[in-house]
Structures are given as C-alpha cells and as structure tokens.
Design an enzyme around this catalytic site. Structure first.
Site, mmCIF file in Angstrom:
data_model
loop_
_atom_site.group_PDB
_atom_site.id
_atom_site.type_symbol
_atom_site.label_atom_id
_atom_site.label_comp_id
_atom_site.label_asym_id
_atom_site.label_seq_id
_atom_site.Cartn_x
_atom_site.Cartn_y
_atom_site.Cartn_z
ATOM 1 C CE LYS A 294 -3.844 -1.555 2.667
ATOM 2 N NZ LYS A 294 -4.917 -1.550 1.465
ATOM 3 N NE ARG B 182 -10.992 -9.657 -1.956
ATOM 4 C CZ ARG B 182 -11.348 -8.784 -2.954
ATOM 5 N NH1 ARG B 182 -11.655 -9.384 -4.293
ATOM 6 N NH2 ARG B 182 -11.259 -7.470 -2.549
#
Ligand code: BES
Ligand code: MN
Ligand code: ZN
Length: 490
Positions: free
Chosen positions: A266, A340
């Site tokens: 990120k 996920r």
C-alpha cells in the site's frame, strides 16, 4: 465507566433532560423552579428550544447546590426514541468529561426503560482509549469519575440496564482491540486476549499454524506467511440455548492485525489506519463478550481469522496459486486483497465444523465501500432476504445502519481465472460486490449467509457522534447483540 442509579441527585453537575414543546420547553417533574426562569432568559439569547442535541450550561448558579446545572434537549416528546436519549446523555458526558466536573447526575427519565437508555448512552460516550497516554497533562485529563442516572425506582432501572451494560462491555472491548497498536496486538497476542473470554463461560479454541496446515487452510496461511507472527484461528462457542445441540448462529470476523498490502504494498500515507483491519474480528469478539456477559439464551459461535499481512522474503507473491481448505484453488493477483483469503478458510471451517443456522461475516474488506457508502452505512450482502431483513432492522434499532447492495453472476464472472478456480481480484468496477462474490464461492448451497463490509464504519476520523470516540467505533457489537436478542434467543 460504571453508571449508577439513584432516586436522589448528587454530585457537582446536574443535567436535566427537557423536551421541545408546542408552547415552549417542557421541564421534567422535580426540576427547580428557578431553572425555568433561568432558561427563559438564557434560552432567548442562545436560541435554545430544547431541540435534540441542544445544551445550556449554568455555572455556579446561586439557586442550586450543584456547581453546574445543564439543560439538555431531546427534541419533541413523541419523537424521542432510544437512540435520541442515548445521544442526549452522551452529549452531556462528552461535554463534561474533561471539564473539571467530577460527578454527574442525569435527571428527567420518564420511565425505567429510558433511564436505562440514558445510562447506556452515557457509558458509551465516556469511553476513551488512554492506555498509552500516562503523561497526559493534568488539565487535559478526564475529570469525570461518576455518573448517576436519577430515577424514582432505581433498582428497576438498574435491572433494565443490566443487558445494556453487557452490550456496552462488548463495545468497549471491540474499541480497545481496534485501538491497540499493531506492535502490541498481533495474531499471537490477540489470541491470548480472546482466551480471556473463557472466564465468562465461552468455550475458546485456538488453532495455530500446524493445526491449520493439517486442515489445508492454505488460503489463510498464505496471507500470514510473510509475518514473523504466527497466524491463528480462534473459535468461541457460547451454548446458551436450552437445547445445546440446536444449530448455532455463526459470526465470522476478518482479523488482519496489520495490512501493509504485502508485496502489493500500500502507499505510505494513511497506512497506520490499517491497524484497524481487524475491526470485523473485534466486532465478533465484542459481541461474544456481550452475549456471554448477559447469558443470552442462544447458541452462538464466533470464528476469527488472525493474520498479519507483511512484505518479506517469505511473503506470498502476485501469481501464486493456493488451494483453500474447501479444495478450491485461488490465483493471487494482488496480495492486498487478503481479507477474502482469510475469510475463505474461516467460512469453510464454520460450515465444516458446525451445522450453522446462519453465517454472518464482518470485515473491513474494501476501500470501495467507503466510496459507495462513506462512514454512514456498512455494506450488506446476502443470499437470504429474511437474514438481510433481520440484520437491517437490528442495525437501525442500534444506530448502526446497513445498506444492502446487489449480487449476481454478472459480477461473479469478474473473478473467473484462466489458471485456477478463481482469482482474488476483479477488474476494479464494483469492488465491494466482487469481494462479496468471492466470499460467496465459499458458502455452501442452502446456508443462509450475510456479509457486512465495515471498512467505512469500523473507524471514523473526526467522528462527531457523541456515542463514539474519535476513531475506533466498535461498530457491529450493538447490531450483533441486538440481532441475537431479537431473532436467535429461546
Ligand atoms: N483492508 C483493506 C480495505 C480497506 C481500505 C479497509 C480502506 C479500510 C479502509 C483491504 O484488505 C484491501 O486492501 N482491499 C483492496 C482490494 C483491492 C486490492 C481489490 C482495496 O480496497 O483497495
Ligand atoms: Mn488489503
Ligand atoms: Zn485488509
């Protein structure tokens, strides 16, 4: 902070709740006569009408033995619901907490249920996370030490409050967990904190890496493999129903204790917020605490997947293909779509180990949900209209609203892969829905399932809700505990 109940006002601050009436301000019974005159004069110059959130404060008035007398609007009498009372009480507490006032009495509850809501709001507003500020300057430190809700039948009000007090404890725990810095709260230390729930009668089981490896949970394990901390799966079992073998409601939480993005790193600015990427798991742990504390007559299981997503020589790469515990293969195209991957194996475990009545997962899953819904609603996705309706109404009742978004095969196609059963990212459009489609691929036929994307609600910078602190909200605990109380108890 504990909140007390008493038939008598005491302390150095007295706050009266008033309504906005058609013919002026409506004072509660027992308010001093002088208050009326004082409010008339001060109210005229300050536009105070008793509207929701309005407050007038009188310092050292000669007509009261209290050092401060406050008048707090709750709006129109027939419109004031539980959340309005909570917010009115919370507003007073926020205003006084570091004001110099030490003890507060809240006056004017018309009935015991309202007295309990006032206590609940005051308690939530008094929450602060000051664990790492031992050297806070004296004039910045909180002064408020005691809060008393004044009500004729104090014991009746206290009994009414007891379940709400349990709920507040759960919210406080969730806020603490989200606020803890990631060097302190990592998968190993987090699991140890979860073990503490055993004291309340919760059955706690912790799976370490070898245990998960033997179950084939490579999807979850792949996310944590770049961290020096071992990944964990924690299972919390509360069997409060008369029939201990009745199918449980299962709550599943994403517990990424820090999300750097991994090799798909990120950007630096704002990355510190990713200590809150375990907010879904915190809601589950907090809800389990509330449920156990109030001895809910329901069977509820909490399952949280705890990992740290780090870039490292051992970290997972874009291009890796992993085989999840369900047997499905996943092509990892972005290591930052890690939540996920954690949930895939946690959901599998929930359905393999238990026969769930319903499964609800909570996760700070996508930045895209912030684009859609901001900080005001969590995203709701579900394969079951009844479950979705239960969650929606529990959220509304608790001031934690959700908004349902669509799902469908057209979205699902985005995650078909050329080399594996699926890939972990789509084409960037409808990112929150695509993430939900990914999760649904791990939900078995016939299982009622809902997913809450809480990336916009688990923390709120510059939060002005009086019931919430500046950052970590503890979002979801109230909704889940309410859901259990309304729809899953004997
Ligand atoms: N934890 C983040 C989602 C997030 C973003 C939570 C902002 C709170 C605030 C999640 O793991 C993530 O990085 N998601 C990616 C998915 C993308 C790579 C498909 C995202 O939202 O950008
Ligand atoms: Mn991520
Ligand atoms: Zn994440």
């Amino acid at each position: 902070m504990q909140v007390k109940f008493s038939a008598e006002a005491s302390g150095d601050a007295h706050a009266y709740f008033v309504f906005e009436g058609a013919k002026g301000i409506v004072f509660p019974e027992g308010a001093p006569d002088e208050l009326n005159a004082a409010v008339k004069r001060a109210g005229a110059v300050s536009r105070f009408k008793g509207g929701a959130g309005q407050v007038l404060e009188f310092l050292s008035p000669e007509w009261s033995k209290a050092d401060r007398v406050l008048v707090c609007g709750v709006g129109k009498k027939d419109k004031a619901g539980p959340i309005d009372w909570q917010k009115a009480a919370g507003g007073v507490v926020k205003r006084l907490i570091a004001s110099g006032a030490e003890s507060l009495s809240l006056l004017g509850a018309p009935e015991k249920a309202v007295a309990a809501q006032i206590a609940f709001g005051a308690r939530l507003a008094a929450y602060r996370f000051d664990a790492y500020r031992p050297n806070l300057k004296k004039d910045k430190r909180p002064t408020l030490e005691s809060i008393t809700v004044v009500f004729e039948s104090a014991t009746a009000a206290k009994n009414e409050y007891s379940a709400l007090s349990a709920r507040a404890e759960g919210v406080e725990l969730a806020r603490d967990l989200v606020s803890e810095p990631p060097n302190v709260l990592h998968p190993e230390s987090y699991a140890e904190r979860i073990r503490e729930l055993a004291d309340l009668g919760v059955g706690v089981e912790v799976l370490d890496e070898p245990a998960m490896k033997s179950l084939g949970m490579n999807s979850l394990l792949g996310v944590g493999q770049g961290s020096i901390r071992g990944s964990r799966l924690c299972v919390m079992v509360w069997s409060g129903a008369k029939d201990k073998s009745a199918k449980p409601l299962i709550l599943v939480g994403k517990g990424v204790t820090f999300d750097t993005g991994g090799i798909s790193l990120k950007p630096g600015p704002g990355m510190e917020d990713m200590k809150g990427d375990m907010g879904g798991s915190a809601a589950v742990v907090g809800a389990m605490k509330a449920i156990a504390r109030r001895k809910a007559k329901a069977n509820v299981v909490g399952i949280v997947g705890l990992v740290e997503n780090m870039p490292d020589g051992a970290a997972q790469r874009p291009g890796d293909i992993v085989k999840a515990a369900s047997g499905k293969t996943i092509e990892i195209l972005n290591t930052d779509a890690e939540g996920r991957l954690v949930l895939a194996d946690a959901l599998w475990y929930a359905q393999t180990k238990f026969k769930p009545r319903a499964v609800i997962d909570l996760a700070t899953l996508t930045g895209a949900i912030l684009i859609s819904l901001g900080h005001e609603h969590a995203g709701l996705f579900s394969n079951d209209d009844d479950l979705a309706a239960q969650i929606t109404s529990a959220g509304l009742a608790e001031g934690e609203p959700v908004w349902r978004l669509p799902m469908g095969t057209a979205y699902d196609k985005q995650i078909d892969s050329d080399v594996a059963d699926m890939k972990n990212i789509g084409n960037r459009s409808a990112g929150s829905i695509v993430a939900a489609q990914f999760l649904q691929r791990f939900v078995e036929e016939g299982v009622a399932w809902a997913h809450l994307d809480i990336a916009g609600t688990a923390w709120k910078p510059g939060n002005d809700n009086p019931l919430e602190p500046v950052w970590a909200t503890g979002w979801g605990v109230r909704l889940l505990d309410r859901l259990v109380a309304d729809s899953y108890e004997d």
